[in-house]
Design an enzyme around this catalytic site. Structure first.
Site, PDB file in Angstrom:
ATOM      1  N   ASP A  91     -16.399   2.248   1.883  1.00 17.98           N
ATOM      2  CA  ASP A  91     -17.672   2.226   1.152  1.00 17.98           C
ATOM      3  C   ASP A  91     -18.420   3.543   1.352  1.00 17.98           C
ATOM      4  O   ASP A  91     -18.100   4.345   2.252  1.00 17.98           O
ATOM      5  CB  ASP A  91     -18.504   1.052   1.700  1.00 17.98           C
ATOM      6  CG  ASP A  91     -19.512   0.517   0.702  1.00 17.98           C
ATOM      7  OD1 ASP A  91     -19.786   1.193  -0.306  1.00 17.98           O
ATOM      8  OD2 ASP A  91     -20.050  -0.593   0.946  1.00 17.98           O
ATOM      9  N   ASP A 136     -21.567  -3.403  -7.926  1.00 24.67           N
ATOM     10  CA  ASP A 136     -22.150  -4.432  -7.066  1.00 24.67           C
ATOM     11  C   ASP A 136     -22.656  -5.609  -7.887  1.00 24.67           C
ATOM     12  O   ASP A 136     -23.039  -6.631  -7.321  1.00 24.67           O
ATOM     13  CB  ASP A 136     -23.316  -3.850  -6.259  1.00 24.67           C
ATOM     14  CG  ASP A 136     -22.832  -3.247  -4.948  1.00 24.67           C
ATOM     15  OD1 ASP A 136     -21.654  -3.438  -4.612  1.00 24.67           O
ATOM     16  OD2 ASP A 136     -23.636  -2.583  -4.275  1.00 24.67           O
TER      17      ASP A 136
END
Ligand code: DGJ
Length: 755
Positions: A481, A551
């Site tokens: 990430d 997301d």
């Protein structure tokens, strides 16, 4: 002479050819390179150069070369120089010892290499399995400053793709500074194009934007240190009449994850200059004597039969020549990720509860997301300290991974290697490892700072931390990430007069870490992520063949993002999860069927608490997983075609299909966003079927010829039928599996009986 690269007898005319495209340029009188043609394949131009006659114009700078007059503003350049009267954006600017940025790089020779070598230190294309690639390298020389430029062109003939890059070398005795160096510059003879690009924001990535080119400069770029949520490096130039099925579209992308610039400039003669590469804004690279600077590679293609044909070429190319070959064509596992199920609030029993249930549902890989290290109970702490959080995981990662494997699942782990929290051992020990100039206040984002990946000590530290953890536990997958952008760009180990190298050196450090981990752990599957799709680019895909697309897992928003992303990237690159409702970003409630029908068109996963889900949902998930496994190869690696765009008309409908490479199965999904009263009648016309083959729609009566399904189409029922009171209303999807009944030999055209 080879098929893909041809040079005329004088060694002055270069013709690159793919199966369906030609790309031609020549050397003109003073040794400049003039671009002649890029488009559908044409005959060899040896005798047809008269077509490229130039007209002399008034009031413009002119080079007098022997008997020829060359006017820079009217030349289509292959790699346009600075300072000589072509007032458009130059492809490169090299500042010399005397402060001048005027240069004269002239043709000095060429060579042809078989195949395609990878670029050292940078993600790049390759031709490992001998797909016929050839590389033409053109050398240019500026004798006054003693520098050379190599322009590299690799032809991937069967994907109709050309890959370009350039490399500047200082052959002189004093340093020069490269202030810009495009990977690709392309002068097109007109400007009748639509600029089609993917722009958006966090949780709303890759929304399709299509607008006519206008005079002047238009560009998309990033200065964030990552390719960004805001603009993807991929874009297209399409004829204004191009549709999914017809017309031409040029596609351009960059194999790079840092600051980029895609610039399009329409000049006063109505021609268009396309330029792609590292963003020159904030960039300056000092080249010492004998040093070279290699640009990232740009990808250039053209679809001749609409956007779908371009997407297909690019998908094939990325899968075969860019994505990590260890995984590029292998079935991607169905994951369960605990992020939206637990956020930071978990312990080992809770995780095993989820994993046990997930295994029972048919899921294959459990991913432990953020919160497993240091004492991280929220986003304010512990990044950089990659030590298991003993309160949550008393047996460490090894203990958890062992228990997960005992359940029969693979195990994946989240890292955010580039980041550091204020509250972390690593920050206390090495405050100078943070990005930022000494004495300046540093801007926070998500309560975190960025480690200086241009410093090899930082990369070594991260490698040691990550590798020792991976060695100590069975880890099959890593989600890498990156949750903030770079501010106060400054590397403390870079000399003061070379800070313009920082952004590129940062991303080289990221690539180095990826490369070292992959070298030691070749079977580790990486998924890249940057708060969703903030680094969804070909640079990342070279290492991490799939990326967390957004997301936002809401089915409607995801439909918009995935649909637009599919123009430039294959389905296998898009991580797509079913999450719980109401959705955590939009509050929207959609059915499990709709969430699945959207997520199926990517690498399927689940991101909800299956340990507390009700029996009906669990049964639904079990059915989805077993269905997906049956068609996984088609859904991840089939040929995609977009049918109805949610970016057109009233934006209420999206439909696409995906067909197995052998043509035996087509899966069509149609989403109607809002349920409209008494709506227009809706027929979806399929494509890519064999007109003379017969097909059945699974679970429905009837046998149809391919031409019928493609021309008559299939009626899609309204989302709610007020007569029968049937239908789900808003956010309805229809998913159809269409199977070919014959082997394509059409021995008899008589209609088979319905089975
Ligand atoms: C952002 C990612 O996109 C999410 O999926 C999740 O991993 C969080 N970061 C964790 O902090």
């Amino acid at each position: 002479m080879s098929q893909s690269v041809k040079i005329d007898e004088d060694g002055k005319l270069f013709q690159l050819g793919t199966d369906h495209l030609s790309y031609v340029f020549r050397v003109v009188g003073n040794g400049e390179l003039e671009h002649l043609y890029f488009g559908p394949r044409i005959h060899d131009l040896d005798r047809a150069q008269g077509l490229f006659a130039r007209e002399e114009r008034k009031v413009t700078p002119t080079w007098e070369v022997r008997n020829e007059k060359l006017q820079p503003e009217l030349l289509a350049f292959e790699y346009p120089p600075a300072g000589h009267g072509d007032f458009r954006t130059p492809a490169y600017e090299i500042v010399q010892g005397n402060g001048s940025r005027t240069s004269e790089f002239r043709y000095a020779g060429f060579r042809i290499d078989r195949g395609k070598q990878r670029l050292p230190g940078l993600p790049s294309s390759f031709d490992d399995d001998g797909d016929g690639a050839q590389t033409l390298v053109i050398s240019l020389r500026d004798e006054l400053i003693g520098c050379s430029i190599e322009l590299c062109y690799t032809v991937f003939p069967h994907d109709d793709v050309l890959v370009r890059s350039s490399r500047v070398t200082n052959l002189g005795t004093s340093p020069v500074v490269v202030e810009s160096s495009a990977s690709l510059s392309l002068d097109l003879p007109d400007s009748k194009y639509d600029f089609v690009q993917l722009s958006g924001a966090w949780a709303r990535e890759n929304r399709l934007s299509r607008s006519r080119l206008h005079p002047g400069v238009q560009e998309i770029h990033s200065t964030r240190g990552a390719s960004s949520h805001q603009h993807n490096p991929f874009f297209m130039l399409a004829s204004p009449t191009t549709t999914e099925q017809s017309g031409t579209a040029i596609g351009v992308n960059l194999i790079y994850s840092g600051n980029f610039r895609d610039r399009i400039e329409v000049d006063h003669y109505g021609t268009t200059r396309v330029q792609v590469g590292i963003n020159p804004d904030g960039f300056a690279w000092t080249l010492d004597p004998q040093a070279s600077f290699q640009t990232p590679e740009a990808v250039l293609s053209m679809g001749l039969h609409g956007f779908n044909s371009l997407s297909e070429q690019l998908a094939r190319f990325i899968t075969r020549h860019v994505a990590n070959p260890r995984f590029a064509r292998s079935p991607r596992p169905i994951v369960i990720n605990n992020w939206e199920a637990t956020y930071f609030d978990f312990d080992q029993p809770k995780l095993l509860d989820i994993a046990g249930r997930a295994k029972d549902l048919g899921i294959e890989l459990f991913v432990l997301d953020d919160g497993w290290f240091g004492h991280r109970d929220d986003a304010t702490t512990s990044l950089g300290d990659w030590v298991p959080y003993s309160r949550k995981l008393p047996g460490g990662i090894d203990g958890l991974s062992g228990a997960i494997h005992d359940l029969g699942l693979q195990f994946g782990l989240w890292f955010e290697p580039e980041m550091v929290s204020m509250d972390s051992h690593v920050r206390r020990l090495h405050p100078d490892w943070l990005i930022g100039p000494p004495g300046r206040s540093l801007t926070l984002q998500r309560s975190q700072y960025v480690l200086d990946m241009s410093n090899s000590k930082v990369v070594d530290y991260l490698y040691d931390e990550m590798a020792s953890l991976i060695r100590s536990a069975r880890i099959d997958y890593i989600k890498w990430d990156m949750n903030r952008n770079i501010t106060e760009a400054f590397g403390r180990t870079i000399p003061t007069d070379r800070q313009g190298e920082f952004p590129h050196r940062y991303i080289l450090g990221v690539y180095d870490l990826y490369a070292r981990l992959i070298k030691e752990f070749p079977d580790l599957l990486f998924e890249s992520c940057a708060s969703g799709g903030g680094r969804f680019d070909l640079g990342m895909m070279y290492y991490a063949p799939q990326a967390w697309t957004s997301d936002d897992t809401d089915a409607v928003e995801r439909a918009l993002t995935q649909y637009a992303t599919s123009y430039g990237y294959p389905q296998s690159t898009m991580g797509a999860h079913v999450s719980e409702v109401p959705n955590h970003e939009t509050g929207r409630v959609t059915s499990l069927a709709t969430r699945g029908n959207i997520a199926f068109f990517g690498d399927l996963g689940y991101e909800l608490d299956v340990s507390t889900a009700d029996e009906e949902d669990l049964a639904g998930i079990r059915r989805q997983i077993s269905w997906y496994k049956q068609y996984r190869n088609v859904l991840q690696y089939g040929k995609l075609a977009r049918l109805v765009s949610p970016y057109e008309d009233d934006g209420n409908t999206m439909a696409w299909q995906i067909t197995s490479l052998d043509g035996t199965v087509t899966i069509m999904s149609c989403l109607n966003i809002l349920s409209r009263p008494n709506p227009p009648i809706q027929r979806i016309r399929l494509t890519d079927l064999d007109p003379n083959s017969q097909y059945a729609i699974k679970g429905k009566e009837g046998i149809y010829f391919g031409d019928e399904l493609m021309n008559v189409g299939i009626l899609i029922p309204q989302s709610f039928n007020p007569i029968t009171h049937k239908g789900r209303g808003d956010f309805t999807t229809h998913l159809l599996v269409i199977e070919r009944l014959d082997n394509g030999d059409h021995v008899s055209c008589a209609r088979k009986q319905s089975q």
